[in-house]
Design a protein around this motif. Structure first.
Motif, PDB file in Angstrom:
ATOM      1  N   VAL A   1      -4.886  -2.910  -5.440  1.00 49.74           N
ATOM      2  CA  VAL A   1      -4.113  -2.526  -6.627  1.00 49.74           C
ATOM      3  C   VAL A   1      -4.892  -2.853  -7.889  1.00 49.74           C
ATOM      4  O   VAL A   1      -4.936  -2.054  -8.834  1.00 49.74           O
ATOM      5  CB  VAL A   1      -2.747  -3.243  -6.615  1.00 49.74           C
ATOM      6  N   ARG A   2      -5.535  -3.988  -7.921  1.00 47.74           N
ATOM      7  CA  ARG A   2      -6.283  -4.382  -9.110  1.00 47.74           C
ATOM      8  C   ARG A   2      -7.508  -3.502  -9.336  1.00 47.74           C
ATOM      9  O   ARG A   2      -7.963  -3.336 -10.465  1.00 47.74           O
ATOM     10  CB  ARG A   2      -6.696  -5.854  -8.988  1.00 47.74           C
ATOM     11  N   GLU A   3      -8.059  -2.963  -8.248  1.00 50.33           N
ATOM     12  CA  GLU A   3      -9.230  -2.094  -8.397  1.00 50.33           C
ATOM     13  C   GLU A   3      -8.900  -0.829  -9.187  1.00 50.33           C
ATOM     14  O   GLU A   3      -9.716  -0.349  -9.976  1.00 50.33           O
ATOM     15  CB  GLU A   3      -9.760  -1.702  -7.011  1.00 50.33           C
ATOM     16  N   ARG A   4      -7.709  -0.249  -8.949  1.00 51.30           N
ATOM     17  CA  ARG A   4      -7.302   0.988  -9.627  1.00 51.30           C
ATOM     18  C   ARG A   4      -5.826   0.899 -10.005  1.00 51.30           C
ATOM     19  O   ARG A   4      -4.994   1.604  -9.442  1.00 51.30           O
ATOM     20  CB  ARG A   4      -7.545   2.203  -8.716  1.00 51.30           C
ATOM     21  N   PRO A   5      -5.490   0.057 -10.976  1.00 53.60           N
ATOM     22  CA  PRO A   5      -4.070  -0.158 -11.295  1.00 53.60           C
ATOM     23  C   PRO A   5      -3.347   1.093 -11.745  1.00 53.60           C
ATOM     24  O   PRO A   5      -2.169   1.279 -11.450  1.00 53.60           O
ATOM     25  CB  PRO A   5      -4.116  -1.223 -12.405  1.00 53.60           C
ATOM     26  N   GLY A   6      -4.040   1.985 -12.447  1.00 52.61           N
ATOM     27  CA  GLY A   6      -3.380   3.203 -12.912  1.00 52.61           C
ATOM     28  C   GLY A   6      -2.913   4.109 -11.796  1.00 52.61           C
ATOM     29  O   GLY A   6      -1.968   4.882 -11.966  1.00 52.61           O
ATOM     30  N   MET A   7      -3.548   4.004 -10.624  1.00 48.60           N
ATOM     31  CA  MET A   7      -3.177   4.841  -9.485  1.00 48.60           C
ATOM     32  C   MET A   7      -1.841   4.424  -8.888  1.00 48.60           C
ATOM     33  O   MET A   7      -1.180   5.223  -8.217  1.00 48.60           O
ATOM     34  CB  MET A   7      -4.278   4.765  -8.422  1.00 48.60           C
ATOM     35  N   TRP A   8      -1.422   3.194  -9.152  1.00 50.54           N
ATOM     36  CA  TRP A   8      -0.244   2.663  -8.472  1.00 50.54           C
ATOM     37  C   TRP A   8       0.961   2.502  -9.397  1.00 50.54           C
ATOM     38  O   TRP A   8       1.901   1.786  -9.069  1.00 50.54           O
ATOM     39  CB  TRP A   8      -0.594   1.337  -7.795  1.00 50.54           C
ATOM     40  N   ILE A   9       0.947   3.196 -10.532  1.00 44.03           N
ATOM     41  CA  ILE A   9       2.112   3.198 -11.418  1.00 44.03           C
ATOM     42  C   ILE A   9       3.322   3.723 -10.637  1.00 44.03           C
ATOM     43  O   ILE A   9       3.286   4.795 -10.042  1.00 44.03           O
ATOM     44  CB  ILE A   9       1.868   4.102 -12.643  1.00 44.03           C
ATOM     45  N   GLY A  10       4.401   2.977 -10.624  1.00 40.62           N
ATOM     46  CA  GLY A  10       5.618   3.403  -9.926  1.00 40.62           C
ATOM     47  C   GLY A  10       5.579   3.261  -8.429  1.00 40.62           C
ATOM     48  O   GLY A  10       6.482   3.740  -7.743  1.00 40.62           O
ATOM     49  N   ALA A  11       4.534   2.599  -7.888  1.00 40.33           N
ATOM     50  CA  ALA A  11       4.410   2.473  -6.434  1.00 40.33           C
ATOM     51  C   ALA A  11       5.430   1.484  -5.878  1.00 40.33           C
ATOM     52  O   ALA A  11       6.003   0.667  -6.597  1.00 40.33           O
ATOM     53  CB  ALA A  11       2.999   2.016  -6.075  1.00 40.33           C
TER      54      ALA A  11
END
Length: 355
Positions: free
Chosen positions: A92-102
């Motif tokens: 999650v920390r590697e690509r935080p924007g990818m997990w918005i609303g996950a």
């Protein structure tokens, strides 16, 4: 705050707006039974024009997911999924924007992060069942992280440099990445097979000493073990090729030198378009004729388990991790590469000929 077992915990994000309603997805997979309707009515955060999210919101989501994955208090019993939780938090920390609303769901065998919430919960439940099968065959392993991105493009980013292409999921770097569009086209049985296959890869990960036919064939062997599907259904493409080819064992014999150790896989001599069952499949076959290559590899492992027993198949894999396929074949099965290939070819032709 911790994720509860099996129940996905959504990360609260301000200003949600409705997602478009999903549409039916056509059937298009070998084990296909009814098509799957995409989840409808899910919600996702509003993205500003240009698709750029404020850094404060990205940081807030990363912190919230990190909290969900942080586990219980220090006084609690040791967590068997500690390593998986830490890896999920790192992902999650590697690509935080990818997990918005996950959402996050934690099962017995895996930590699942992604969207939509219903799919995350389903995959966590599948991973529990699949993990029990893997443990029964292979033995215990440390759990897994499953990432469920929203789009095929995001899946490609997560799997790079491995290729996701038309695959429903890929195991890479100890994580399983789900390709949402392809996964949605699978039947319930197909989803179970795929999750079990990929968790087998996680459990058996090791040095690159295992030839591709054994690596993929063993994962399919475990994946299909409890499916109840007949051989000609699982290996439909290969059965059609064998029927059309009509090559006898005698005509094909003599072409298998080095096949089992991965040195005659068509990569060097341009024979990736070879006849069915000519040799155990290698990387060029999996690239040029993937369906048939997976089916050939599965039948090779199925043959070993049928003749020598499942424990010897597992022992062969473990020995190959230590010393390579040639010595492992001699030590565990008492066979040479050529001998295994001849016996596999005969077994596969006989099984594929059955109605």
């Amino acid at each position: 705050m911790t994720a509860t077992s099996g129940a996905p915990v959504p990360v609260p994000v301000p200003m949600p707006v409705p997602m478009p309603v999903g549409v039916p997805v056509p059937v298009g997979v070998p084990v296909g039974v009814p098509s799957v309707r995409a989840a409808a009515g899910r919600r996702r955060p509003e993205v500003p024009p240009g698709g750029v999210l404020p850094r404060r919101r990205i940081a807030a989501v990363a912190a919230a997911l990190a909290a969900l994955l942080a586990g219980s208090a220090a006084a609690a019993p040791p967590d068997p999924l500690l390593a998986s939780r830490l890896d999920a938090r790192a992902a999650v920390r590697e690509r935080p924007g990818m997990w918005i609303g996950a959402s996050v769901a934690r099962g017995e065998r895996a930590v699942v992060v992604g969207s939509p919430r219903r799919l995350v919960a389903e995959i966590a439940a599948l991973a529990d069942r699949a993990g029990r099968t893997v443990t029964r065959v292979w033995g215990g392993y440390g759990g897994a992280v499953v990432l469920v991105p929203r789009t095929e493009e995001q899946a490609a980013v997560l799997t790079a440099p491995a290729k996701v292409d038309d695959l429903a999921a890929v195991a890479t770097g100890g994580r399983v990445i789900v390709q949402p569009a392809a996964f949605a086209r699978l039947s319930a049985t197909g989803r179970m097979v795929v999750v079990t296959h990929e968790l087998t890869h996680v459990a058996t990960a090791g040095p690159p000493t295992v030839p591709m036919w054994l690596k993929e064939g063993f994962a399919d062997y475990v994946g299909y073990l409890d499916s109840g599907l007949p051989v000609r259904t699982i290996a439909a493409e290969l059965a059609a090729d064998v029927a059309a080819d009509g090559t006898t064992d005698e005509a094909a014999d003599g072409t298998a030198d080095g096949a089992a150790d991965g040195t005659a896989d068509g990569a060097a001599d341009g024979t990736a378009g070879r006849a069915a069952l000519n040799a155990l499949p290698g990387p060029a076959d999996f690239a040029a004729r993937p369906a048939q290559a997976y089916e050939e590899a599965w039948l090779a492992c199925r043959y070993i388990a049928a003749r020598f027993g499942e424990r010897r198949l597992v022992a062969l894999y473990r020995a190959t991790l230590r010393e390579g396929i040639g010595p492992a074949l001699r030590e565990v099965l008492g066979l040479t590469a050529d001998g295994l290939t001849r016996e596999w070819r005969s077994y596969a032709r006989e099984r594929l000929a059955r109605p």
